[in-house]
Each structure stands twice: as structure tokens, then as C-alpha cells.
Write a protein that holds these residues in place. Structure first.
Motif, PDB file in Angstrom:
ATOM      1  N   ASP A  90       6.472 -42.635  30.989  1.00 35.70           N
ATOM      2  CA  ASP A  90       5.901 -43.329  32.141  1.00 35.70           C
ATOM      3  C   ASP A  90       5.369 -44.681  31.667  1.00 35.70           C
ATOM      4  O   ASP A  90       4.350 -44.754  30.968  1.00 35.70           O
ATOM      5  N   ILE A  91       6.082 -45.741  32.040  1.00 38.15           N
ATOM      6  CA  ILE A  91       5.707 -47.076  31.582  1.00 38.15           C
ATOM      7  C   ILE A  91       4.372 -47.536  32.182  1.00 38.15           C
ATOM      8  O   ILE A  91       3.635 -48.305  31.583  1.00 38.15           O
ATOM      9  N   ASN A  92       4.026 -47.033  33.379  1.00 37.11           N
ATOM     10  CA  ASN A  92       2.783 -47.435  34.040  1.00 37.11           C
ATOM     11  C   ASN A  92       1.544 -46.947  33.295  1.00 37.11           C
ATOM     12  O   ASN A  92       0.538 -47.647  33.233  1.00 37.11           O
ATOM     13  N   THR A  93       1.605 -45.754  32.759  1.00 37.88           N
ATOM     14  CA  THR A  93       0.447 -45.195  32.047  1.00 37.88           C
ATOM     15  C   THR A  93       0.642 -45.201  30.537  1.00 37.88           C
ATOM     16  O   THR A  93      -0.248 -44.785  29.809  1.00 37.88           O
ATOM     17  N   ASP A  94       1.819 -45.633  30.093  1.00 40.08           N
ATOM     18  CA  ASP A  94       2.145 -45.661  28.664  1.00 40.08           C
ATOM     19  C   ASP A  94       1.988 -44.272  28.042  1.00 40.08           C
ATOM     20  O   ASP A  94       1.344 -44.091  27.012  1.00 40.08           O
ATOM     21  N   GLN A  95       2.585 -43.273  28.731  1.00 40.56           N
ATOM     22  CA  GLN A  95       2.493 -41.887  28.270  1.00 40.56           C
ATOM     23  C   GLN A  95       3.855 -41.205  28.331  1.00 40.56           C
ATOM     24  O   GLN A  95       4.677 -41.524  29.190  1.00 40.56           O
ATOM     25  N   LEU A  96       4.035 -40.273  27.433  1.00 40.81           N
ATOM     26  CA  LEU A  96       5.199 -39.395  27.478  1.00 40.81           C
ATOM     27  C   LEU A  96       4.803 -38.191  28.323  1.00 40.81           C
ATOM     28  O   LEU A  96       3.822 -37.518  28.028  1.00 40.81           O
ATOM     29  N   ARG A  97       5.527 -37.936  29.385  1.00 44.69           N
ATOM     30  CA  ARG A  97       5.178 -36.849  30.310  1.00 44.69           C
ATOM     31  C   ARG A  97       6.270 -35.790  30.318  1.00 44.69           C
ATOM     32  O   ARG A  97       7.414 -36.061  29.960  1.00 44.69           O
ATOM     33  N   HIS A  98       5.866 -34.591  30.749  1.00 46.84           N
ATOM     34  CA  HIS A  98       6.828 -33.492  30.800  1.00 46.84           C
ATOM     35  C   HIS A  98       6.533 -32.608  32.009  1.00 46.84           C
ATOM     36  O   HIS A  98       5.427 -32.596  32.536  1.00 46.84           O
ATOM     37  N   ARG A  99       7.550 -31.859  32.415  1.00 47.62           N
ATOM     38  CA  ARG A  99       7.411 -30.909  33.519  1.00 47.62           C
ATOM     39  C   ARG A  99       8.340 -29.728  33.258  1.00 47.62           C
ATOM     40  O   ARG A  99       9.500 -29.903  32.878  1.00 47.62           O
ATOM     41  N   ILE A 100       7.788 -28.534  33.449  1.00 48.97           N
ATOM     42  CA  ILE A 100       8.589 -27.321  33.365  1.00 48.97           C
ATOM     43  C   ILE A 100       8.008 -26.322  34.353  1.00 48.97           C
ATOM     44  O   ILE A 100       6.800 -26.233  34.516  1.00 48.97           O
ATOM     45  N   ALA A 101       8.867 -25.631  35.046  1.00 47.31           N
ATOM     46  CA  ALA A 101       8.427 -24.594  35.979  1.00 47.31           C
ATOM     47  C   ALA A 101       9.196 -23.323  35.652  1.00 47.31           C
ATOM     48  O   ALA A 101      10.428 -23.318  35.663  1.00 47.31           O
ATOM     49  N   THR A 102       8.476 -22.275  35.338  1.00 51.80           N
ATOM     50  CA  THR A 102       9.123 -21.009  35.007  1.00 51.80           C
ATOM     51  C   THR A 102       8.407 -19.865  35.714  1.00 51.80           C
ATOM     52  O   THR A 102       7.252 -19.986  36.117  1.00 51.80           O
ATOM     53  N   LYS A 103       9.094 -18.773  35.846  1.00 52.84           N
ATOM     54  CA  LYS A 103       8.504 -17.533  36.332  1.00 52.84           C
ATOM     55  C   LYS A 103       8.667 -16.525  35.211  1.00 52.84           C
ATOM     56  O   LYS A 103       9.781 -16.255  34.775  1.00 52.84           O
ATOM     57  N   LEU A 104       7.553 -16.025  34.732  1.00 53.28           N
ATOM     58  CA  LEU A 104       7.580 -15.070  33.632  1.00 53.28           C
ATOM     59  C   LEU A 104       6.846 -13.805  34.026  1.00 53.28           C
ATOM     60  O   LEU A 104       5.879 -13.843  34.782  1.00 53.28           O
ATOM     61  N   GLY A 105       7.293 -12.714  33.498  1.00 47.80           N
ATOM     62  CA  GLY A 105       6.616 -11.443  33.687  1.00 47.80           C
ATOM     63  C   GLY A 105       6.937 -10.550  32.509  1.00 47.80           C
ATOM     64  O   GLY A 105       7.880 -10.783  31.758  1.00 47.80           O
ATOM     65  N   VAL A 106       6.132  -9.520  32.338  1.00 45.07           N
ATOM     66  CA  VAL A 106       6.317  -8.630  31.205  1.00 45.07           C
ATOM     67  C   VAL A 106       5.930  -7.213  31.624  1.00 45.07           C
ATOM     68  O   VAL A 106       5.099  -7.025  32.522  1.00 45.07           O
ATOM     69  N   ASN A 107       6.565  -6.243  30.998  1.00 40.76           N
ATOM     70  CA  ASN A 107       6.212  -4.846  31.227  1.00 40.76           C
ATOM     71  C   ASN A 107       6.589  -4.043  29.999  1.00 40.76           C
ATOM     72  O   ASN A 107       7.278  -4.543  29.103  1.00 40.76           O
ATOM     73  N   VAL A 108       6.132  -2.813  29.957  1.00 43.68           N
ATOM     74  CA  VAL A 108       6.425  -1.913  28.846  1.00 43.68           C
ATOM     75  C   VAL A 108       7.123  -0.692  29.425  1.00 43.68           C
ATOM     76  O   VAL A 108       6.641  -0.092  30.398  1.00 43.68           O
ATOM     77  N   ALA A 109       8.270  -0.324  28.847  1.00 39.59           N
ATOM     78  CA  ALA A 109       9.071   0.773  29.374  1.00 39.59           C
ATOM     79  C   ALA A 109       8.310   2.097  29.374  1.00 39.59           C
ATOM     80  O   ALA A 109       8.292   2.803  30.382  1.00 39.59           O
ATOM     81  N   TYR A 110       7.670   2.451  28.284  1.00 38.77           N
ATOM     82  CA  TYR A 110       6.957   3.714  28.180  1.00 38.77           C
ATOM     83  C   TYR A 110       5.586   3.500  27.548  1.00 38.77           C
ATOM     84  O   TYR A 110       5.401   3.741  26.358  1.00 38.77           O
ATOM     85  N   PRO A 111       4.589   3.053  28.321  1.00 41.70           N
ATOM     86  CA  PRO A 111       3.281   2.763  27.734  1.00 41.70           C
ATOM     87  C   PRO A 111       2.601   3.988  27.152  1.00 41.70           C
ATOM     88  O   PRO A 111       1.715   3.857  26.309  1.00 41.70           O
ATOM     89  N   GLU A 112       3.014   5.181  27.546  1.00 39.79           N
ATOM     90  CA  GLU A 112       2.384   6.392  27.008  1.00 39.79           C
ATOM     91  C   GLU A 112       2.701   6.622  25.540  1.00 39.79           C
ATOM     92  O   GLU A 112       2.057   7.441  24.881  1.00 39.79           O
ATOM     93  N   PHE A 113       3.650   5.880  24.994  1.00 37.90           N
ATOM     94  CA  PHE A 113       3.981   5.993  23.568  1.00 37.90           C
ATOM     95  C   PHE A 113       3.305   4.909  22.726  1.00 37.90           C
ATOM     96  O   PHE A 113       3.673   4.688  21.573  1.00 37.90           O
ATOM     97  N   TRP A 114       2.323   4.251  23.288  1.00 37.16           N
ATOM     98  CA  TRP A 114       1.612   3.189  22.575  1.00 37.16           C
ATOM     99  C   TRP A 114       0.192   3.641  22.238  1.00 37.16           C
ATOM    100  O   TRP A 114      -0.398   4.454  22.944  1.00 37.16           O
ATOM    101  N   ILE A 115      -0.343   3.094  21.177  1.00 39.60           N
ATOM    102  CA  ILE A 115      -1.710   3.374  20.741  1.00 39.60           C
ATOM    103  C   ILE A 115      -2.513   2.089  20.860  1.00 39.60           C
ATOM    104  O   ILE A 115      -2.018   1.001  20.549  1.00 39.60           O
ATOM    105  N   SER A 116      -3.757   2.183  21.297  1.00 38.71           N
ATOM    106  CA  SER A 116      -4.626   1.019  21.404  1.00 38.71           C
ATOM    107  C   SER A 116      -6.040   1.402  21.051  1.00 38.71           C
ATOM    108  O   SER A 116      -6.475   2.508  21.354  1.00 38.71           O
ATOM    109  N   ASN A 117      -6.748   0.489  20.413  1.00 39.05           N
ATOM    110  CA  ASN A 117      -8.166   0.741  20.141  1.00 39.05           C
ATOM    111  C   ASN A 117      -9.022   0.373  21.356  1.00 39.05           C
ATOM    112  O   ASN A 117     -10.217   0.632  21.365  1.00 39.05           O
TER     113      ASN A 117
END
Length: 194
Positions: free
Chosen positions: A165-192
Motif C-alpha cells: 500500500d503506497i499510501n501508508t507505506d505498508q505491506l498488507r495481507h488478507r486471508i479468509a479461511t474456515k477451519l474446524g477440528v474434531n477428534v474421532a474417538y475422544p474416549e481413547f485420550w488421556i488428559s490431566n
């Protein structure tokens, strides 16, 4: 910039809370791994053995206690992984160094885009990963291949814009994503559950 995106994605996938505002704009539609792998979560709760509840030190002995509490159904899997904060990871490295274990080689620690990884001593099928996504005393253990991350479209990853951006003398960026996560069998996991 790539490292900052990787860090932000890792924090989002571990820490997001369904229905909350995202720090990147919009609303989180799904929970992150820390909530999914918590005892008493809406999904099948991760197994929390009484002898590991409250174990917040990433010592070799405490991690071995968690391994012993792991369900027999997954104990022989080749992808067993401890996930913990980077600080806890360093605490684990310090504990094996302090124990004067001859097998510890600092070069065996790998850094994959901000994820620190080392094999568990004397356990060929277990890895220990330090991630910026966890910023508490939580330590979770389970088969890493049961974690599934998803996105809306594959093009989400290629629609990255970078411009000067020449007006602000800055390098700019844009990214739009949709992310999600899950665990197939959480009953096989251990947590403190710290």
C-alpha cells in the motif's frame, strides 16, 4: 508472516470455544481440541484417571503415569502423541537432562513450523509435541491420527492476497479461511485436565 499464520491457526484449533467471537473476526462454530478433550465436555469425555488428575509437571515419571492409564485399545498404536505447551515441553526436556539419561540428544528435537517434537525415551511409538496452541498446564495424550482438521473449500488456502500500500507505506495481507477440528474417538485420550 507464514510463521504468524501458523501460530494463529494452531492457537485457534486448540483454544476456540463454540459460539464465542473469534479474534480474527466472525464467530467460532465449533470447539477446539482443548474443549473436546476435556472431561465432561459435550462430546464423549476424554478419560481422566484419578492418578493423573492435577499432574501438571511434564516430568518423565508423570508422562509414564499417563501412558499407563491409556486405554488398552490404543496402547500399541504407532501415532501416540503427548501434546503440551512449549513451556511444558521445555520442562520435559529439562527433566530428562537432569536425570542424566545417556540417550538424550538435543539434536533430536525438531521444530516443524513452531511445533517442537521429540520421541519419548524407551517408547518407540510415542512422540512429545510442544505447541503454541496450548497455553496452560494441560497435557493430553492419544493417537494423533484421530485428530481431523477441516476447511470449507480447498481454495481457502490459495486465496491469499499480499500487496504493497503506497499510501501508508505498508505491506498488507488478507486471508479468509474456515477451519474446524474434531477428534474421532475422544474416549481413547488421556488428559490431566489442568
Amino acid at each position: 508472516m507464514v510463521n504468524q499464520f501458523q501460530k494463529a491457526n494452531d492457537q485457534f484449533l486448540w483454544q476456540q470455544v463454540s459460539g464465542s467471537d473469534s479474534s480474527f473476526g466472525g464467530t467460532c462454530e465449533a470447539s477446539g481440541l482443548l474443549r473436546i478433550l476435556s472431561s465432561g465436555s459435550a462430546a464423549d469425555a476424554a478419560l481422566t484417571a484419578a492418578n493423573i488428575a492435577g499432574t501438571t509437571t511434564a516430568s518423565l515419571a508423570n508422562l509414564e503415569t499417563m501412558l499407563e492409564a491409556l486405554p488398552a485399545d490404543v496402547a500399541d498404536r504407532e501415532d501416540l502423541t503427548f501434546f503440551m505447551s512449549v513451556g511444558k515441553f521445555r520442562q520435559f526436556i529439562s527433566s530428562i537432562r537432569t536425570a542424566n539419561n545417556f540417550y538424550f540428544d538435543p539434536v533430536s528435537i525438531t521444530n516443524r513450523g513452531g511445533l517442537l517434537e521429540i520421541g519419548m525415551p524407551f517408547q518407540p511409538n510415542v512422540k512429545i509435541v510442544g505447541t503454541v496452541g496450548i497455553n496452560t498446564d494441560r497435557i493430553v495424550l492419544g493417537p494423533a491420527k484421530q485428530i481431523v482438521a477441516g476447511t470449507d473449500l480447498m481454495s481457502d488456502f490459495s486465496e491469499f492476497q499480499l500487496w504493497y500500500d503506497i499510501n501508508t507505506d505498508q505491506l498488507r495481507h488478507r486471508i479468509a479461511t474456515k477451519l474446524g477440528v474434531n477428534v474421532a474417538y475422544p474416549e481413547f485420550w488421556i488428559s490431566n485436565n489442568a
